[in-house]
Each structure stands twice: as C-alpha cells, then as structure tokens.
Design a protein around this motif. Structure first.
Motif, PDB file in Angstrom:
ATOM      1  N   LEU A   1    -111.906  36.841  74.833  1.00 38.19           N
ATOM      2  CA  LEU A   1    -111.677  35.436  75.160  1.00 38.19           C
ATOM      3  C   LEU A   1    -111.440  35.203  76.647  1.00 38.19           C
ATOM      4  N   CYS A   2    -111.154  36.279  77.360  1.00 36.11           N
ATOM      5  CA  CYS A   2    -111.042  36.180  78.811  1.00 36.11           C
ATOM      6  C   CYS A   2    -111.457  37.521  79.398  1.00 36.11           C
ATOM      7  N   ARG A   3    -111.687  37.508  80.688  1.00 45.65           N
ATOM      8  CA  ARG A   3    -112.067  38.731  81.386  1.00 45.65           C
ATOM      9  C   ARG A   3    -111.273  38.803  82.684  1.00 45.65           C
ATOM     10  N   ALA A   4    -110.967  40.010  83.086  1.00 46.63           N
ATOM     11  CA  ALA A   4    -110.188  40.212  84.308  1.00 46.63           C
ATOM     12  C   ALA A   4    -111.105  40.710  85.417  1.00 46.63           C
ATOM     13  N   HIS A   5    -110.903  40.158  86.602  1.00 47.31           N
ATOM     14  CA  HIS A   5    -111.549  40.646  87.820  1.00 47.31           C
ATOM     15  C   HIS A   5    -110.439  41.154  88.711  1.00 47.31           C
ATOM     16  N   ARG A   6    -110.584  42.387  89.145  1.00 44.52           N
ATOM     17  CA  ARG A   6    -109.521  43.070  89.881  1.00 44.52           C
ATOM     18  C   ARG A   6    -108.938  42.240  91.023  1.00 44.52           C
ATOM     19  N   THR A   7    -109.786  41.561  91.774  1.00 43.20           N
ATOM     20  CA  THR A   7    -109.290  40.875  92.975  1.00 43.20           C
ATOM     21  C   THR A   7    -109.078  39.375  92.804  1.00 43.20           C
ATOM     22  N   THR A   8    -109.678  38.778  91.773  1.00 41.55           N
ATOM     23  CA  THR A   8    -109.609  37.318  91.681  1.00 41.55           C
ATOM     24  C   THR A   8    -108.860  36.798  90.459  1.00 41.55           C
ATOM     25  N   GLY A   9    -108.438  37.663  89.558  1.00 44.88           N
ATOM     26  CA  GLY A   9    -107.649  37.216  88.414  1.00 44.88           C
ATOM     27  C   GLY A   9    -108.418  37.209  87.109  1.00 44.88           C
ATOM     28  N   ARG A  10    -107.878  36.482  86.148  1.00 43.88           N
ATOM     29  CA  ARG A  10    -108.481  36.381  84.815  1.00 43.88           C
ATOM     30  C   ARG A  10    -109.198  35.056  84.668  1.00 43.88           C
ATOM     31  N   PHE A  11    -110.279  35.099  83.881  1.00 47.84           N
ATOM     32  CA  PHE A  11    -111.094  33.915  83.653  1.00 47.84           C
ATOM     33  C   PHE A  11    -111.376  33.775  82.170  1.00 47.84           C
ATOM     34  N   VAL A  12    -111.430  32.527  81.714  1.00 47.67           N
ATOM     35  CA  VAL A  12    -111.809  32.236  80.332  1.00 47.67           C
ATOM     36  C   VAL A  12    -113.260  32.672  80.146  1.00 47.67           C
ATOM     37  N   THR A  13    -113.570  33.186  78.989  1.00 43.63           N
ATOM     38  CA  THR A  13    -114.935  33.603  78.699  1.00 43.63           C
ATOM     39  C   THR A  13    -115.921  32.438  78.876  1.00 43.63           C
ATOM     40  N   ASP A  14    -117.133  32.780  79.265  1.00 46.99           N
ATOM     41  CA  ASP A  14    -118.219  31.802  79.332  1.00 46.99           C
ATOM     42  C   ASP A  14    -119.006  31.769  78.023  1.00 46.99           C
ATOM     43  N   ASP A  15    -118.640  32.625  77.081  1.00 47.59           N
ATOM     44  CA  ASP A  15    -119.380  32.784  75.828  1.00 47.59           C
ATOM     45  C   ASP A  15    -119.049  31.633  74.867  1.00 47.59           C
ATOM     46  N   ALA A  16    -119.908  30.609  74.877  1.00 47.57           N
ATOM     47  CA  ALA A  16    -119.675  29.425  74.039  1.00 47.57           C
ATOM     48  C   ALA A  16    -119.669  29.790  72.556  1.00 47.57           C
ATOM     49  N   ASP A  17    -120.483  30.754  72.159  1.00 46.22           N
ATOM     50  CA  ASP A  17    -120.498  31.176  70.754  1.00 46.22           C
ATOM     51  C   ASP A  17    -119.162  31.795  70.362  1.00 46.22           C
ATOM     52  N   ARG A  18    -118.583  32.585  71.253  1.00 48.24           N
ATOM     53  CA  ARG A  18    -117.280  33.213  70.979  1.00 48.24           C
ATOM     54  C   ARG A  18    -116.200  32.139  70.844  1.00 48.24           C
ATOM     55  N   ILE A  19    -116.240  31.140  71.707  1.00 49.99           N
ATOM     56  CA  ILE A  19    -115.256  30.054  71.641  1.00 49.99           C
ATOM     57  C   ILE A  19    -115.434  29.252  70.354  1.00 49.99           C
TER      58      ILE A  19
ATOM     59  N   ARG B   1    -112.674  28.802  67.409  1.00 54.70           N
ATOM     60  CA  ARG B   1    -112.281  27.467  66.930  1.00 54.70           C
ATOM     61  C   ARG B   1    -112.398  27.391  65.415  1.00 54.70           C
ATOM     62  N   ARG B   2    -113.510  27.910  64.898  1.00 54.82           N
ATOM     63  CA  ARG B   2    -113.714  27.904  63.446  1.00 54.82           C
ATOM     64  C   ARG B   2    -112.683  28.786  62.739  1.00 54.82           C
ATOM     65  N   ASP B   3    -112.406  29.966  63.307  1.00 58.82           N
ATOM     66  CA  ASP B   3    -111.407  30.864  62.712  1.00 58.82           C
ATOM     67  C   ASP B   3    -110.027  30.216  62.666  1.00 58.82           C
ATOM     68  N   LEU B   4    -109.647  29.567  63.759  1.00 58.07           N
ATOM     69  CA  LEU B   4    -108.343  28.901  63.790  1.00 58.07           C
ATOM     70  C   LEU B   4    -108.284  27.767  62.770  1.00 58.07           C
ATOM     71  N   ALA B   5    -109.368  27.010  62.665  1.00 54.00           N
ATOM     72  CA  ALA B   5    -109.418  25.922  61.684  1.00 54.00           C
ATOM     73  C   ALA B   5    -109.393  26.464  60.262  1.00 54.00           C
ATOM     74  N   ALA B   6    -110.085  27.574  60.031  1.00 54.93           N
ATOM     75  CA  ALA B   6    -110.093  28.178  58.691  1.00 54.93           C
ATOM     76  C   ALA B   6    -108.694  28.634  58.298  1.00 54.93           C
ATOM     77  N   THR B   7    -107.966  29.223  59.232  1.00 50.34           N
ATOM     78  CA  THR B   7    -106.598  29.661  58.956  1.00 50.34           C
ATOM     79  C   THR B   7    -105.704  28.462  58.635  1.00 50.34           C
TER      80      THR B   7
END
Length: 141
Positions: free
Chosen positions: A63-81, A85-91
């Motif tokens: 859901l996120c990725r780390a870059h050593r020098t610039t920090g963490r970023f939210v994934t760009d993978d729209a399918d993963r997001i 979302r569906r998993d959270l709604a299902a729960t």
C-alpha cells in the motif's frame, strides 16, 4: 487527528486500519508522499516506533513504498487500492450481517434497515424520527 484507540487491540494494528482508510478514501492520494514517522506520531499521539511498525505493515501489503532519501509514498497501484477498499467494505458488511443476525433480523429486514439508514445519512437534517424524543439518531438501539 488523534483517534480513540481500542484498548483491546494493538495500537499499531489500529493505525494500519486508519492509514488504510486514508488511502481508500483519498485522504492520502496515490503517489502522495506520506508524512514522516515523527510527524505522524505527533498527529496521532503515539510513539514513533508504533507508527513505524504500522507503516512497515502497509509496505508489506503493497500500500506504500519507501524511498531511502525522500520518504514513503502511497502506492500508485489503483487496482491494489480498489481491492483494499473492497476488502474493507466486505469486512464491515460481514460485521453488519453478524450483528443483525444476532438480533434476529432476516435478510429482508436487514435490507430495509440499510435502505432507511442510508437515506438518513444522505439527508442528515432529517435524522430525527417520529416518536424519537431525542430528536436524533438512536444508534445501537
């Protein structure tokens, strides 16, 4: 935002849930830089190590990725997001179903209740119901 933590669950897991919610609702947008560990720790009122553990779990889940020098970023993978979302709604749906079954509701009664409550949330000014002396919602009753 300082969440109200549930004392029966590890705080880091609650942070994973909160940070996941931020991703699926777009509070944290795809590709956006996530605040630093110390900054997030101050925001939510916990130890930085706890935030670090939650962010490491988000990384493990893709859901996120780390870059050593610039920090963490939210994934760009729209399918993963979308899948998250569906998993959270299902729960949430499973919890809803278990609760209503525990109160003896049938599927038709549960569906009718969901429609009624959904409509009330679309029109918050009409939250009070006839015969409701409080003038508001009667959550949990």
């Amino acid at each position: 935002m300082k969440p109200d933590f549930d004392p029966t669950q590890p705080i880091w897991l609650q942070l994973v849930a909160e940070f996941s919610r931020r991703i699926v609702t777009g509070v944290w947008t795809p590709g956006e830089r996530i605040g630093g560990v110390r900054e997030l720790a101050l925001e939510v009122g916990v130890n930085p190590n706890t935030v670090q553990r939650a962010l490491a779990e988000l990384e493990r889940q893709g859901l996120c990725r780390a870059h050593r020098t610039t920090g963490r970023f939210v994934t760009d993978d729209a399918d993963r997001i979308r899948a998250l979302r569906r998993d959270l709604a299902a729960t949430a749906t499973d919890d809803f179903i278990r609760g209503l079954r525990g109160h003896g509701f049938t599927r038709d009664e549960a569906t009718a209740l969901l429609h009624d409550r959904w409509d009330q949330h679309d029109h918050p000014a009409s939250d009070s119901q006839p015969g409701d002396a409080t003038g508001g919602n009667s959550h949990g009753h």
